[in-house]
Enzyme design. Structure first.
Site, mmCIF file in Angstrom:
data_model
loop_
_atom_site.group_PDB
_atom_site.id
_atom_site.type_symbol
_atom_site.label_atom_id
_atom_site.label_comp_id
_atom_site.label_asym_id
_atom_site.label_seq_id
_atom_site.Cartn_x
_atom_site.Cartn_y
_atom_site.Cartn_z
ATOM 1 N N CYS A 203 0.703 -0.991 -0.048
ATOM 2 C CA CYS A 203 -0.182 -0.037 -0.007
ATOM 3 C C CYS A 203 0.714 1.205 -0.021
ATOM 4 O O CYS A 203 1.623 1.494 -0.830
ATOM 5 C CB CYS A 203 -1.029 -0.247 1.169
ATOM 6 S SG CYS A 203 -2.356 1.026 1.025
ATOM 7 N N HIS B 55 -4.000 -5.108 0.219
ATOM 8 C CA HIS B 55 -3.391 -5.651 1.691
ATOM 9 C C HIS B 55 -3.320 -7.026 1.656
ATOM 10 O O HIS B 55 -4.515 -7.613 1.993
ATOM 11 C CB HIS B 55 -4.188 -5.028 2.895
ATOM 12 C CG HIS B 55 -3.988 -3.419 3.021
ATOM 13 N ND1 HIS B 55 -3.037 -3.126 3.958
ATOM 14 C CD2 HIS B 55 -4.531 -2.221 2.431
ATOM 15 C CE1 HIS B 55 -2.860 -1.591 3.921
ATOM 16 N NE2 HIS B 55 -3.736 -1.247 3.038
ATOM 17 N N GLU C 161 -2.329 -8.774 3.877
ATOM 18 C CA GLU C 161 -2.480 -9.443 5.449
ATOM 19 C C GLU C 161 -3.905 -9.641 5.881
ATOM 20 O O GLU C 161 -4.018 -10.230 7.039
ATOM 21 C CB GLU C 161 -1.623 -8.253 6.297
ATOM 22 C CG GLU C 161 -1.996 -7.041 6.481
ATOM 23 C CD GLU C 161 -1.608 -6.244 5.341
ATOM 24 O OE1 GLU C 161 -1.383 -6.622 4.425
ATOM 25 O OE2 GLU C 161 -1.726 -4.918 5.429
#
Ligand code: XMP
Length: 517
Positions: free
Chosen positions: A85, A173, A175
C-alpha cells in the site's frame, strides 16, 4: 534485552502507522518465521538475521509534506523488499514514478483481472481472486525498470516488481482476511523469495528463550516476579523457572478484589506447577486505602499504590534479588512506541497499575516482550501448562475494585464475588466460556424495588458484561442466548442476598469501554 531475542531468521517490518501493521507480523509468524516491527524513523540498519523487509501501509499520503520517507539504501540489494500500500507507493515514487490522488474509489473489495503467475511473488494465485484495497492515492506510472505483475479493474499497478532486483510492491493488503490469497503471496515472499525455513515454532521459541534467559541472568542472580493468575505472568514465570529454577521468586498478592476463591485456587495451581511462590493476603490494606474513594481513577491509583507497597515489602524478603520479571507482551511494547512518535491519549490509567517505584533499581527481564497473546498461549501449551489456565479470560489488575461502582466495601465485594461466580460458572457449564473474550459483573450504585414472595424488596442492581474481542482494543457485546441469560438472572436473584435486578450490557467498544470504570 541483550541476547534474549536474537533471531537467526527475522523479517523486519518498517511501520508507517497503518492499522494493519500488526497483522502483517502475525501473518509472517503464522508461517513460523519471526517478524519484528519497528517505527520507520527508528530504522538505521538491518537487524541480525534479517532475511527480508516489508514496508507497511500508512495513514499518510506520499504527497504529504510530512510523509514518512526513510532511506532504503541499506535494504535494497541487501535483502528482498516488499512494499504494501503506502509502502508500494513510496517505492514507485522513489523510483521516479508518479503517485496521485485517485479518481475512483479504491477501498474495499476488488478482483485481480491480470495476474502474472510466472512472477515468484504471485506463484499459485488465481485470476479473479479477491483482494482488499484501502488507499486514496494511486500509482500513475512506475518509473524506469519497474513492471506491473497484477492489476484489478480500477488499478493497473496493483502489484509490480523491479526487473532484476528483489523489490516488489503491492497496493492491496495481503495481510487482511478479505484478501483471499494473501497468505499465498506472503508465503511466496517469506519462504521462496527471502529463503526463510520457517523454524520459529512455540517449542523452539520456548527452548531458545530458556537458553537465552540462562545466559542473560547468569548462575547466581535472583529474579522476583509478581504473578496475577493471568496467562502472561504465568507463562513468563514458567519460562523463567525452567531457566533458573528456585532463584525465581514469585509473589502473588491477594488484594481482596479477586474472584471468589481465586486466591486459594490459583495459588495451589502455581504450587502444583512447582513454582517457588509466596502468597500474600493483603485485602485489608487495599480496602482501607479505598475507603471513601468513588472516583475510578483515584481508586485505580490507590490500588496501584498499595500493590507496589505490598510487592516492595515482599521483595525485600528475597535477599539479593536483582531482577524483576514481567509478563509484558508485544502489543504493549508496540503501543508504547507509535509510528508517528506521538503519545496516545490516556483513556484509563491501566498501565500505571503495578508500576515500579523509582527507588527500586532492578534490571527488568521480559521473556514475552516480542510475542502476541495467541503466541503466548501456544508457548504455554508447549511448556505443558494446563489448557484451562491458558484459556482464562483477562481480568483487570484492580479486579472487582473497578467493577463496584462507587465506594468499595467488604460487603459489596462479597456480593459481587457471588454474582460473578454464578455468571462465570454458568458460562462454563453452558459451554459458552471459550466463545467469550471476557466476562464479568458490575455492582451498580443503584437500588430498585422488587417483589419476592409477598415482600417488597429494595436492593441492588447488577449488570452482566460479556464481550467478544481479539485484543481488548475494540469489542462487541456477546450475543449470549436468551435462555442462558434468563437462567443466570434467575440464579443470581434467588441465590445472592442483596441483589434483586439483573441487566445485560449491550454496548460495544468504542464508544463504551469493557469495564464500567
Ligand atoms: P477497557 O475497560 O479500557 O478495558 O475497555 C480493556 C481491557 O483492559 C482491562 N483493564 C485493566 N487492566 N488494569 C489492568 O490491568 C486496569 O486498570 C484495567 N482497566 C481495564 C479490562 O479488563 C479489559 O480486558
Amino acid at each position: 534485552m541483550s541476547d534474549l531475542h536474537k533471531r537467526t531468521e527475522n523479517i523486519l517490518i518498517l511501520d508507517f502507522g497503518s492499522q494493519y501493521t500488526q497483522l502483517i507480523a502475525r501473518r509472517v509468524r503464522e508461517i513460523n518465521v519471526y517478524s519484528e516491527i519497528i517505527p520507520w524513523h527508528n530504522f538505521t540498519s538491518l537487524p541480525e538475521g534479517c532475511k527480508g523487509v516489508i514496508l507497511s501501509g500508512s495513514p499518510y499520503s506520499v504527497r504529504d509534506d510530512d510523509a514518512p520517507m526513510p532511506d532504503l539504501s541499506a535494504i535494497i540489494g541487501a535483502v528482498p523488499l516488499l512494499g504494501v500500500c503506502y509502502g508500494a507507493q513510496y517505492l514507485a515514487l522513489q523510483n521516479g514514478g508518479n503517485v496521485a490522488a485517485s479518481d475512483s474509489r479504491e477501498y474495499g473489495r476488488a478482483n485481480l483481472t491480470v495476474v502474472n503467475t510466472e512472477d515468484v511473488l504471485l506463484k499459485g494465485m488465481t485470476l479473479g481472486s479477491q483482494v482488499w484495497m484501502s488507499h486514496g492515492d494511486t500509482i500513475l506510472n512506475l518509473g524506469e525498470g519497474y513492471e506491473a505483475i497484477c492489476s484489478t479493474g480500477d488499478v493497473n499497478f496493483a502489484g509490480f516488481r523491479a526487473v532484476g532486483k528483489d523489490v516488489w510492491g503491492i497496493q492491496f493488503h495481503p495481510e487482511v482476511f478479505h484478501s483471499t490469497e494473501g497468505p499465498t503471496l506472503i508465503r511466496n515472499f517469506i519462504l521462496d523469495i527471502c529463503g526463510c525455513k520457517g523454524e520459529w515454532t512455540p517449542d523452539n521459541f520456548a527452548e531458545a528463550t530458556i537458553r537465552a534467559l540462562k545466559e542473560e541472568i547468569g548462575a547466581e542472580d535472583k529474579v522476583i516476579l509478581g504473578l496475577s493468575g493471568g496467562v502472561d505472568s504465568t507463562v513468563a514465570s514458567v519460562l523463567l523457572h525452567k531457566a533458573i529454577g528456585d532463584r525465581l521468586h514469585c509473589i502473588f498478592v491477594d488484594n481482596g478484589l479477586l474472584r471468589k476463591n481465586e486466591f486459594e485456587d490459583v495459588l495451589s495451581g502455581y504450587e502444583h506447577m512447582g513454582l517457588n511462590v509466596k502468597g500474600i493476603r493483603a485485602g485489608d490494606q487495599f480496602l482501607q486505602a479505598l475507603e471513601n474513594l468513588t472516583d475510578p481513577e483515584l481508586k485505580r491509583k490507590a490500588i496501584g499504590r498499595v500493590f507496589v507497597e505490598v510487592f516492595d515489602e515482599a521483595s525485600k524478603q528475597v535477599e539479593g534479588a536483582n531482577w524483576l520479571g514481567q509478563g509484558t507482551i508485544y502489543p504493549d511494547v508496540i503501543e508504547s512506541v507509535s509510528a508517528t512518535g506521538g503519545p496516545s491519549a490516556t483513556i484509563k490509567s491501566h498501565h500505571n497499575v503495578g508500576g515500579l517505584p523509582d527507588y527500586m533499581t532492578l534490571k527488568v527481564v521480559e521473556p514475552l516482550r516480542l510475542i502476541f497473546k495467541d503466541e503466548v498461549r501456544r508457548v504455554g501449551k508447549a511448556l505443558g501448562i494446563k489448557a484451562s489456565l491458558l484459556a482464562r479470560h483477562p481480568f483487570p489488575g484492580p479486579g472487582l475494585g473497578i467493577r463496584i461502582l462507587g465506594e468499595v466495601t467488604a460487603e459489596k465485594v462479597r456480593v459481587l464475588q457471588e454474582v460473578d461466580a454464578i455468571f462465570i460458572n454458568g458460562l462454563k457449564d453452558a459451554g459458552l466460556y471459550d466463545e467469550v473474550w471476557q466476562a464479568g459483573a458490575m455492582l451498580l450504585p443503584v437500588q430498585s424495588v422488587g417483589v419476592m414472595g409477598d415482600e417488597r424488596t429494595y436492593e441492588n442492581a447488577v449488570a452482566l458484561r460479556a464481550v467478544t474481542s481479539t485484543d481488548g482494543m475494540t469489542a462487541d457485546w456477546s450475543h449470549l442466548p436468551y435462555e442462558f441469560l434468563a437462567k443466570v438472572s434467575n440464579d443470581i436473584i434467588n441465590k445472592v442476598r442483596g441483589v434483586n435486578r439483573v441487566v445485560y450490557d449491550i454496548s460495544s467498544k468504542p464508544p463504551s469501554t469493557i469495564e464500567w470504570e
